[in-house]
Design an enzyme around this catalytic site. Sequence first.
Site, PDB file in Angstrom:
ATOM      1  N   GLU A  18       0.831  -1.204   0.000  1.00 25.64           N
ATOM      2  CA  GLU A  18       0.000   0.000   0.000  1.00 25.64           C
ATOM      3  C   GLU A  18       0.868   1.257   0.000  1.00 25.64           C
ATOM      4  OE1 GLU A  18      -2.472   1.870  -0.086  1.00 25.64           O
ATOM      5  OE2 GLU A  18      -4.345   0.802   0.299  1.00 25.64           O
ATOM      6  N   ASN A 154      -9.577   6.175   3.217  1.00 20.90           N
ATOM      7  CA  ASN A 154      -8.555   5.710   2.293  1.00 20.90           C
ATOM      8  C   ASN A 154      -7.863   6.873   1.600  1.00 20.90           C
ATOM      9  OD1 ASN A 154      -7.091   3.575   0.977  1.00 20.90           O
ATOM     10  ND2 ASN A 154      -8.920   2.313   1.181  1.00 20.90           N
ATOM     11  N   ASP A 205      -9.606   2.750  -3.937  1.00 15.97           N
ATOM     12  CA  ASP A 205      -8.723   2.538  -2.796  1.00 15.97           C
ATOM     13  C   ASP A 205      -7.839   3.786  -2.690  1.00 15.97           C
ATOM     14  OD1 ASP A 205      -6.827   1.440  -0.904  1.00 15.97           O
ATOM     15  OD2 ASP A 205      -7.457  -0.547  -1.518  1.00 15.97           O
TER      16      ASP A 205
END
Length: 303
Positions: A18, A154, A205
């Site tokens: 991420e 997010n 995301d």
Amino acid sequence: MIRLQAQPASASAAEHGEGPIWDAAASELVWVDITAGLVRRGRVEGDDVVDVGEHRGGETVGFAVPAAAGGWLLGADAGVTRLTAEGEAHALIQLTGEGGEAGGTRMNDGGCDRAGRFFGGTMAFDERPGAGSLYRLDLDGTVSTVLDGLTISNGLGFSPDDRTVYLSDSGAKTVWAFDYDLYAGTFGERRVLLDFSDDPDGVADGLTVDDEGCLWTALWGGGQVRRWSPSGELLAVVDVPGVENTTSCALVGDLLVISTSVHGLSEEQAAAQPDAGRLFTVRTGVTGSPAHPYRGPLGALRQ
């Protein structure tokens, strides 16, 4: 509409990759492996990213940003952690009401504005609706709640003129745009920019904003990154072959670096996606700026 295809980079795979960012001061790409609690560092060579090192930042690490005082500031576990340039992690702030055991919460994604304020969002481990919040760490070390009632706080990004801030809530399947006051660090009027409720390809995301003011959103469940105009017009799609869960992205010059994840896949699904968890790259023809560092003093934050 433009269609591009990304290719896997050389850096080793993460379990839940991420939050890639470009750390200009270190001339390195930094990203995290959330569930492994690791901060990863890489060197960009042409269209490739190669491993430089990794450091443990906590039990979970949602994101990392450069610190003007050196090292990085992490959204880790249920608060804020300092990671020194030598790789030593020191927890600074435990957010009130966050954390806990089963059913608890953790930091998930965030970033800094141009003034150097630190924003970090949370989510529940069980992803229950409304359990997430967005917090602001100001330059004087005070912490404020900016938004509550989120589900999976997010991707966060700011327009080049600093007048708009974007936030995705993967649980709500929405990307919001807010008026932003850079001088006060406050969010104003909110509008829905992108609604993924009926999108068969996944939900937004992580995201980044390029120098032309357009958004790049990674699609969890969609194996794509999409570029949108500030008004929400779809301009480009980047396919990430053989991977279902694209998690976030960053621009290093005009090189788009995309993080991916194997987290949550069954053994059969993971076996069918051998590149899941790796970084991918593609040249886009548009540029992005480095991550803004946190500019507040760090020594006074320890609790």
